[in-house]
Every structure is written in structure tokens, then in C-alpha cells.
Design a protein around this motif. Sequence first.
Motif, short mmCIF file in Angstrom:
data_model
loop_
_atom_site.label_atom_id
_atom_site.label_comp_id
_atom_site.label_asym_id
_atom_site.label_seq_id
_atom_site.Cartn_x
_atom_site.Cartn_y
_atom_site.Cartn_z
N ALA A 185 -4.16 -1.70 -8.77
CA ALA A 185 -3.73 -1.21 -10.08
C ALA A 185 -2.35 -0.58 -9.97
O ALA A 185 -2.07 0.18 -9.04
CB ALA A 185 -4.74 -0.19 -10.60
N GLN A 186 -1.46 -0.92 -10.91
CA GLN A 186 -0.12 -0.35 -10.92
C GLN A 186 -0.19 1.07 -11.49
O GLN A 186 -0.50 1.27 -12.65
CB GLN A 186 0.80 -1.21 -11.79
N THR A 187 0.06 2.04 -10.65
CA THR A 187 -0.06 3.43 -11.07
C THR A 187 1.29 4.14 -10.93
O THR A 187 2.11 3.79 -10.08
CB THR A 187 -1.09 4.18 -10.21
N GLU A 188 1.50 5.12 -11.79
CA GLU A 188 2.71 5.93 -11.70
C GLU A 188 2.63 6.81 -10.47
O GLU A 188 1.63 7.51 -10.25
CB GLU A 188 2.86 6.77 -12.97
N LEU A 189 3.67 6.80 -9.67
CA LEU A 189 3.65 7.53 -8.40
C LEU A 189 4.02 8.99 -8.62
O LEU A 189 4.89 9.30 -9.44
CB LEU A 189 4.62 6.87 -7.43
N ARG A 233 9.61 2.93 -14.13
CA ARG A 233 11.02 2.66 -14.45
C ARG A 233 11.76 3.96 -14.78
O ARG A 233 12.42 4.09 -15.81
CB ARG A 233 11.14 1.70 -15.63
N ALA A 234 11.63 4.95 -13.88
CA ALA A 234 12.15 6.27 -14.25
C ALA A 234 12.88 7.02 -13.14
O ALA A 234 13.74 7.85 -13.44
CB ALA A 234 10.99 7.15 -14.75
N ASN A 235 12.57 6.74 -11.89
CA ASN A 235 12.95 7.68 -10.82
C ASN A 235 14.26 7.32 -10.12
O ASN A 235 14.35 7.31 -8.89
CB ASN A 235 11.81 7.79 -9.81
N THR A 236 15.29 7.05 -10.90
CA THR A 236 16.59 6.74 -10.30
C THR A 236 17.24 7.96 -9.66
O THR A 236 18.19 7.82 -8.88
CB THR A 236 17.55 6.19 -11.38
N TRP A 237 16.73 9.16 -9.95
CA TRP A 237 17.32 10.39 -9.41
C TRP A 237 17.27 10.43 -7.89
O TRP A 237 18.06 11.16 -7.27
CB TRP A 237 16.61 11.63 -9.98
N ILE A 238 16.39 9.63 -7.27
CA ILE A 238 16.33 9.65 -5.81
C ILE A 238 17.61 9.12 -5.18
O ILE A 238 17.86 9.33 -3.99
CB ILE A 238 15.11 8.86 -5.27
N LEU A 239 18.43 8.41 -5.98
CA LEU A 239 19.69 7.86 -5.48
C LEU A 239 20.90 8.65 -5.98
O LEU A 239 22.03 8.22 -5.84
CB LEU A 239 19.84 6.40 -5.92
N SER A 240 20.65 9.83 -6.55
CA SER A 240 21.73 10.56 -7.23
C SER A 240 22.56 11.46 -6.32
O SER A 240 23.70 11.77 -6.66
CB SER A 240 21.13 11.41 -8.37
N ASP A 241 22.01 11.86 -5.18
CA ASP A 241 22.74 12.80 -4.31
C ASP A 241 23.62 11.99 -3.35
O ASP A 241 23.31 11.82 -2.17
CB ASP A 241 21.76 13.68 -3.55
N ILE A 242 24.72 11.49 -3.87
CA ILE A 242 25.57 10.54 -3.13
C ILE A 242 26.04 11.08 -1.77
O ILE A 242 26.01 10.34 -0.78
CB ILE A 242 26.78 10.12 -3.98
N LEU A 249 9.81 -0.99 -1.44
CA LEU A 249 8.81 -0.19 -2.15
C LEU A 249 8.29 -0.99 -3.34
O LEU A 249 9.03 -1.32 -4.26
CB LEU A 249 9.42 1.13 -2.64
N TYR A 250 7.00 -1.31 -3.30
CA TYR A 250 6.35 -2.00 -4.41
C TYR A 250 4.85 -1.75 -4.29
O TYR A 250 4.36 -1.28 -3.26
CB TYR A 250 6.64 -3.51 -4.36
N GLN A 251 4.13 -2.04 -5.35
CA GLN A 251 2.69 -1.94 -5.32
C GLN A 251 2.09 -3.33 -5.37
O GLN A 251 2.51 -4.18 -6.16
CB GLN A 251 2.18 -1.10 -6.50
N SER A 252 1.11 -3.58 -4.51
CA SER A 252 0.49 -4.89 -4.41
C SER A 252 -0.09 -5.30 -5.76
O SER A 252 -0.66 -4.49 -6.48
CB SER A 252 -0.61 -4.88 -3.35
N ALA A 253 0.07 -6.59 -6.08
CA ALA A 253 -0.47 -7.11 -7.34
C ALA A 253 -1.99 -7.01 -7.37
O ALA A 253 -2.59 -7.03 -8.45
CB ALA A 253 -0.02 -8.56 -7.53
N ARG A 254 -2.62 -6.91 -6.20
CA ARG A 254 -4.08 -6.80 -6.15
C ARG A 254 -4.57 -5.40 -6.47
O ARG A 254 -5.76 -5.17 -6.64
CB ARG A 254 -4.58 -7.22 -4.76
N ASP A 265 0.86 -1.19 0.00
CA ASP A 265 0.00 0.00 0.00
C ASP A 265 0.90 1.24 0.00
O ASP A 265 1.59 1.51 0.98
CB ASP A 265 -0.91 -0.01 1.23
N ILE A 266 0.87 2.00 -1.09
CA ILE A 266 1.75 3.15 -1.22
C ILE A 266 1.46 4.21 -0.17
O ILE A 266 2.37 4.91 0.29
CB ILE A 266 1.63 3.74 -2.65
N ASN A 267 0.22 4.33 0.25
CA ASN A 267 -0.13 5.31 1.29
C ASN A 267 0.55 4.97 2.62
O ASN A 267 0.99 5.87 3.35
CB ASN A 267 -1.64 5.38 1.47
N VAL A 268 0.64 3.68 2.92
CA VAL A 268 1.32 3.26 4.15
C VAL A 268 2.81 3.61 4.07
O VAL A 268 3.40 4.12 5.03
CB VAL A 268 1.13 1.74 4.37
#
Length: 338
Positions: free
Chosen positions: A85-89, A117-126, A78-83, A52-55
Motif C-alpha cells: 500500500a502506498q502510504t505517506e512517509l 509529492r511534498a517533501n522537496t525540503w530534503i534537498l533545500s540545504d544546498i 526511494l520508492y514503495q513497492s507496487a505490491r 521496502d521503506i523499512n530497509v
Amino acid sequence: MSNTTTVALPPEAYHRIVHWTRRCDLTALCLTSKSLQKSAEIRLYEVIMSGDINVIFRACESVVSQERLGPYVRSFYLYQSARRAQTELPARFWNMLQKALWKMRCLDVLYIDDPARANTWILSDIPKIPFQLREANFRLPWNRHIIKFLESQKKLRQFQFSGGIDEDAPQFEDGSLPDLRTFDGHLASAMQLLSLPCGLRHLRIPLDRSTNKQLLDFIPNLATLSRTLRSLNIIHMPEELSVEAIKLISFVCPDLHYVGIIPLPMTFPHRTMIHDALLAMHNIRDLEVDVSRWSPLPNTASMQRMLTTELHTYCPSIEHVILRTGSNRTLWYFDGNE
């Protein structure tokens, strides 16, 4: 009128209470008393995992707003439950996640599945990333942000990756990933890792239509790992490549302990060629073969016993044979008597 006094319990008692409390009740336990709060919070935030993304968002908010919570987090998923709908966050979510990761200085395990498959920038500020991971699993693009992040992780031992590779993704710097021992990912990303002098022991590569033809060119590159590699698992190998593939593997990495998943030809002389390759591999303990295309399938115990005995004859070091028939896996082991 009687006086009520509160008796303080020893720390071990609080620890046992928290230990036997159901995870769903830990939040309520935090509110019961200040004496229980710390122990309950440590267990509550040790593993942050929910479909649950809200949790997940609320957990990240708490970690960001309350300084004491960040060091408690050891595993984050971090994942979205298969039950659902897979939505862009939204960007708001990713910004909060990035800030929360900056607080998790004791993080050991990180799992990120981004539907976009886009938000790798969250790991960019080493400079702001305080942790050294032991295990990482990313469903993200292989790009410059991922490469730079991995270069900063000197204690990473297990890495699983699923995602496309950007054309402008840089090569690793020398000395990257010195402790990496297990990698699970596509062939192109495995090729990048082979440029590093790491002591990789376990390699798992899922093939697809676009990479099938590259397999036979890839295997000779495993020579750089021949001294350390002990497990090679190639998923979805086409049967028409199995003979040439196992011949190359037996020549390049003869000291493997596990080999799979080899589509075993039903007919001779192709099956004999598999036998010849096994003769050169004296240290195999576990062999996994796929017989899904056999007709009839070797589903009976007598047929499977005959087949596993045949393989053991050509490679006596084998202790376990795993037979795959579709989605079924059957384990046969040799106890020294047969």
C-alpha cells in the motif's frame, strides 16, 4: 595438539570473493572477517534500492551513524513497492533521509518517489549537499526547492521529472544545468528548461488532457534547441494534432534523428500531409508511429511491410520504423535490400 594459522589472501582474492557473492549474502559476508568487510560493504552500499521503506530507513541509519559508508553510495532509489500500500512517509523518515544524503559525497544517481509529492525540503540545504549527480529522477512537486537544487547540479546529464508545478516556482538562474542532455517531463517544466542555453539532445514529453492544446504553441520554442536536439518523443499525442505537430517539427527541428510517437492517420489526404513533412527531414534514423486506431489493425507482416515501405519512400534516411498497436511495439528495419 596442532596450531591453526590464518593465511592472508591477496586483495584481488577478497575482491573476487565479494564479486561472486549474492547480494543477499553480502551482510553475512561483512561479518565473516575484517579482511572481507570493506570490499563487501563497498558493494553492499554502492546501490541502495528497495521497495521496502523499512530497509531504506535502516540503510540510511547506517550511513548516518558510520562515517565510512556514505562515500560508498553511488546510486540511491526511494520508492514503495507496487505490491504494498502506498502510504505517506513520516517526518522521521524524511529527516533521516536528508541526513544520509549529506553523507553521500560520491552519489551519481538519485531516484525519489514521494507518494505525498511534498517533501522537496530534503534537498533545500544546498551547502550541506556534497554530491554532483549525473542522473536524477524525481516524482516531486516542481517548486523553489527543486529549482535551487537543480541550479547547484553542474554535472547533471539526465533528468526525469513527474509532478505538479507550483505557481510561485522561480525561473532558473543563467548558467544552470550546463551539462543536461536528456529530459523527460511534463510540457510546463520543459518550457522552463528551454529558457536555458543547455545542449539538450533528447526530449520526452508526456501529454495529458490539460496540456494537449498547448502542444502546437510549444513546438516552435524548440527552435532554441535545433542545433543540438536529436530525439523528440511526445507521448499520448492526440491524432487530431498529429498532422500540424509533425509539420511544425519538420520546420523547427529538421535535423532530428528520432521522432515519435506520431499517430499516423489511416486515411488520405491527412496521411499525405505526414509524408510531406517527412520529405523535409533528411536525417531521421528512427520513426515511431501509432496505428492503434486503424481498422482493421495492420497486424499482419504484409500490411506492416507495405506501411513501413511507404514511410521509407518519403524519408529514405529512415533505418528503423517502430509500429505501435496498443501496448504492442513492432520494430522494422531496412537492411539496404528492401
